[in-house]
Scaffold this motif. Structure first.
Motif, PDB file in Angstrom:
ATOM      1  N   TRP A  29       0.792  -1.231   0.000  1.00 56.75           N
ATOM      2  CA  TRP A  29       0.000   0.000   0.000  1.00 56.75           C
ATOM      3  C   TRP A  29       0.819   1.272   0.000  1.00 56.75           C
ATOM      4  N   LYS A  30       2.144   1.187   0.032  1.00 59.43           N
ATOM      5  CA  LYS A  30       2.934   2.397   0.193  1.00 59.43           C
ATOM      6  C   LYS A  30       2.803   3.367  -0.976  1.00 59.43           C
ATOM      7  N   ASN A  31       2.421   2.881  -2.156  1.00 55.53           N
ATOM      8  CA  ASN A  31       2.276   3.756  -3.313  1.00 55.53           C
ATOM      9  C   ASN A  31       0.826   4.012  -3.702  1.00 55.53           C
ATOM     10  N   THR A  32      -0.113   3.648  -2.822  1.00 58.59           N
ATOM     11  CA  THR A  32      -1.519   3.859  -3.119  1.00 58.59           C
ATOM     12  C   THR A  32      -2.046   5.086  -2.388  1.00 58.59           C
ATOM     13  N   GLY A  33      -3.301   5.444  -2.679  1.00 56.03           N
ATOM     14  CA  GLY A  33      -3.891   6.623  -2.052  1.00 56.03           C
ATOM     15  C   GLY A  33      -4.459   6.352  -0.686  1.00 56.03           C
ATOM     16  N   SER A  34      -4.642   5.093  -0.332  1.00 58.79           N
ATOM     17  CA  SER A  34      -5.197   4.757   0.978  1.00 58.79           C
ATOM     18  C   SER A  34      -4.583   3.458   1.463  1.00 58.79           C
ATOM     19  N   ALA A  35      -4.481   3.344   2.761  1.00 57.30           N
ATOM     20  CA  ALA A  35      -3.926   2.137   3.366  1.00 57.30           C
ATOM     21  C   ALA A  35      -4.686   1.851   4.657  1.00 57.30           C
ATOM     22  N   PRO A  36      -4.855   0.588   5.007  1.00 56.90           N
ATOM     23  CA  PRO A  36      -5.549   0.257   6.260  1.00 56.90           C
ATOM     24  C   PRO A  36      -4.817   0.854   7.463  1.00 56.90           C
ATOM     25  N   ASN A  37      -5.603   1.338   8.428  1.00 61.12           N
ATOM     26  CA  ASN A  37      -4.999   1.889   9.648  1.00 61.12           C
ATOM     27  C   ASN A  37      -5.170   0.957  10.842  1.00 61.12           C
ATOM     28  N   CYS A  38      -5.566  -0.286  10.555  1.00 59.32           N
ATOM     29  CA  CYS A  38      -5.693  -1.293  11.607  1.00 59.32           C
ATOM     30  C   CYS A  38      -5.517  -2.662  10.960  1.00 59.32           C
ATOM     31  N   PHE A  39      -5.437  -3.696  11.778  1.00 57.08           N
ATOM     32  CA  PHE A  39      -5.325  -5.047  11.249  1.00 57.08           C
ATOM     33  C   PHE A  39      -6.638  -5.428  10.589  1.00 57.08           C
ATOM     34  N   ILE A  40      -6.568  -5.954   9.367  1.00 55.03           N
ATOM     35  CA  ILE A  40      -7.756  -6.344   8.615  1.00 55.03           C
ATOM     36  C   ILE A  40      -7.948  -7.848   8.723  1.00 55.03           C
ATOM     37  N   THR A  41      -9.098  -8.254   9.239  1.00 57.92           N
ATOM     38  CA  THR A  41      -9.411  -9.675   9.337  1.00 57.92           C
ATOM     39  C   THR A  41     -10.069 -10.154   8.043  1.00 57.92           C
ATOM     40  N   GLU A  42     -10.158 -11.468   7.895  1.00 59.04           N
ATOM     41  CA  GLU A  42     -10.830 -12.023   6.720  1.00 59.04           C
ATOM     42  C   GLU A  42     -12.297 -11.584   6.676  1.00 59.04           C
ATOM     43  N   GLU A  43     -12.931 -11.494   7.851  1.00 59.28           N
ATOM     44  CA  GLU A  43     -14.333 -11.078   7.914  1.00 59.28           C
ATOM     45  C   GLU A  43     -14.498  -9.629   7.471  1.00 59.28           C
ATOM     46  N   MET A  44     -13.567  -8.764   7.848  1.00 59.34           N
ATOM     47  CA  MET A  44     -13.609  -7.367   7.422  1.00 59.34           C
ATOM     48  C   MET A  44     -13.423  -7.252   5.912  1.00 59.34           C
ATOM     49  N   GLU A  45     -12.518  -8.050   5.387  1.00 59.13           N
ATOM     50  CA  GLU A  45     -12.272  -8.033   3.942  1.00 59.13           C
ATOM     51  C   GLU A  45     -13.505  -8.527   3.183  1.00 59.13           C
ATOM     52  N   LEU A  46     -14.144  -9.561   3.691  1.00 56.40           N
ATOM     53  CA  LEU A  46     -15.354 -10.070   3.049  1.00 56.40           C
ATOM     54  C   LEU A  46     -16.446  -9.010   3.037  1.00 56.40           C
ATOM     55  N   ALA A  47     -16.613  -8.297   4.136  1.00 59.28           N
ATOM     56  CA  ALA A  47     -17.625  -7.234   4.197  1.00 59.28           C
ATOM     57  C   ALA A  47     -17.322  -6.142   3.178  1.00 59.28           C
ATOM     58  N   TRP A  48     -16.034  -5.811   3.018  1.00 59.10           N
ATOM     59  CA  TRP A  48     -15.650  -4.783   2.030  1.00 59.10           C
ATOM     60  C   TRP A  48     -15.956  -5.257   0.619  1.00 59.10           C
ATOM     61  N   ILE A  49     -15.625  -6.511   0.306  1.00 58.73           N
ATOM     62  CA  ILE A  49     -15.883  -7.031  -1.026  1.00 58.73           C
ATOM     63  C   ILE A  49     -17.379  -7.023  -1.330  1.00 58.73           C
ATOM     64  N   LYS A  50     -18.189  -7.449  -0.370  1.00 66.35           N
ATOM     65  CA  LYS A  50     -19.642  -7.420  -0.575  1.00 66.35           C
ATOM     66  C   LYS A  50     -20.122  -6.000  -0.870  1.00 66.35           C
ATOM     67  N   LYS A  51     -19.567  -5.031  -0.166  1.00 64.73           N
ATOM     68  CA  LYS A  51     -19.967  -3.636  -0.356  1.00 64.73           C
ATOM     69  C   LYS A  51     -19.602  -3.137  -1.751  1.00 64.73           C
ATOM     70  N   VAL A  52     -18.364  -3.362  -2.179  1.00 57.78           N
ATOM     71  CA  VAL A  52     -17.946  -2.812  -3.476  1.00 57.78           C
ATOM     72  C   VAL A  52     -18.604  -3.541  -4.642  1.00 57.78           C
ATOM     73  N   LEU A  53     -18.913  -4.821  -4.464  1.00 56.27           N
ATOM     74  CA  LEU A  53     -19.572  -5.551  -5.544  1.00 56.27           C
ATOM     75  C   LEU A  53     -21.002  -5.077  -5.764  1.00 56.27           C
ATOM     76  N   SER A  54     -21.576  -4.419  -4.763  1.00 54.99           N
ATOM     77  CA  SER A  54     -22.940  -3.894  -4.899  1.00 54.99           C
ATOM     78  C   SER A  54     -22.963  -2.467  -5.441  1.00 54.99           C
ATOM     79  N   ASP A  55     -21.788  -1.884  -5.674  1.00 53.33           N
ATOM     80  CA  ASP A  55     -21.676  -0.503  -6.147  1.00 53.33           C
ATOM     81  C   ASP A  55     -21.675  -0.486  -7.671  1.00 53.33           C
ATOM     82  N   SER A  56     -22.718   0.078  -8.266  1.00 49.71           N
ATOM     83  CA  SER A  56     -22.847   0.062  -9.726  1.00 49.71           C
ATOM     84  C   SER A  56     -21.884   1.009 -10.427  1.00 49.71           C
ATOM     85  N   SER A  57     -21.214   1.878  -9.683  1.00 53.58           N
ATOM     86  CA  SER A  57     -20.270   2.814 -10.307  1.00 53.58           C
ATOM     87  C   SER A  57     -18.858   2.257 -10.375  1.00 53.58           C
TER      88      SER A  57
END
Length: 202
Positions: A29-57
């Protein structure tokens, strides 16, 4: 070493089992615009994927190796509107960095943007220190439109018009007919032939 071949497929919920590890590697993430500010669990990642997959944009794709179908990174088109989108690419597996995979993934992503989504412009925002990504997008035909001390904004036109004898070549990354009927041809004879993914009109 031979360049690894890749393909893109739609991002899936089960990809969280792999990608949550990438979220916890600061080198990714050092060259990206955003980086996690805490430890990301598999459950957190799954919730994020579900959210972005529902975004039509947005359209989210997994980058996979052809040889063994290994999931190694992500390719995104986001803020899709008015024929434009922003692209983001990252390779989550450090062992596969600097092998040309990012450039391959971008080329495949732009084909999807043009052929499936009918987009005209792709925008890339890259950190000034990210030399590898800058070389990648410049190789693929991007041009710089803005910069500051930290970021460079570049654009790629998925449709271009070039001289072709008595007519023009329309590189048909996008809807050829839309360009054909919006372009004022200098002569009255309009002969169209298609070759190598281009139209020659004269």
């Amino acid at each position: 070493m031979a360049e690894a071949k890749i393909y893109l497929r739609p991002l899936q919920e089960e990809d969280s089992k792999v990608s949550f590890r990438w979220r916890n590697n600061p080198e990714v993430w050092k060259n990206t615009g955003s980086a996690p500010n805490c430890f990301i669990t598999e459950e957190m990642e799954l919730a994020w994927i579900k959210k972005v997959l529902s975004d039509s944009s947005t359209k989210r794709y997994a980058i996979c190796l052809e040889a063994n179908d290994q999931y190694i990174g992500n390719a995104y088109l986001s803020n899709i509107a008015n024929g434009r989108a922003e692209e983001q690419i990252f390779i989550g597996e450090p062992a596969l960095w600097n092998q040309g995979i990012g450039t391959q993934a971008r080329a495949l992503l732009y084909k999807i943007a043009a052929d499936e989504l009918q987009l005209s412009i792709v925008v890339s925002n890259i950190r000034t220190r990210n030399i590898a990504s800058l070389k990648s997008v410049l190789k693929l035909g991007f041009h710089e439109v803005a910069r500051d001390s930290e970021w460079i904004t570049l654009e790629k036109n998925l449709v271009s018009i070039e001289p072709c004898g008595g007519g023009v070549i329309l590189h048909c990354w996008n809807d050829f007919l839309a360009i054909l009927f919006s372009y004022s041809f200098p002569n009255t004879t309009r002969q169209v032939s298609c070759f190598d993914g281009c139209f020659c009109v004269g």
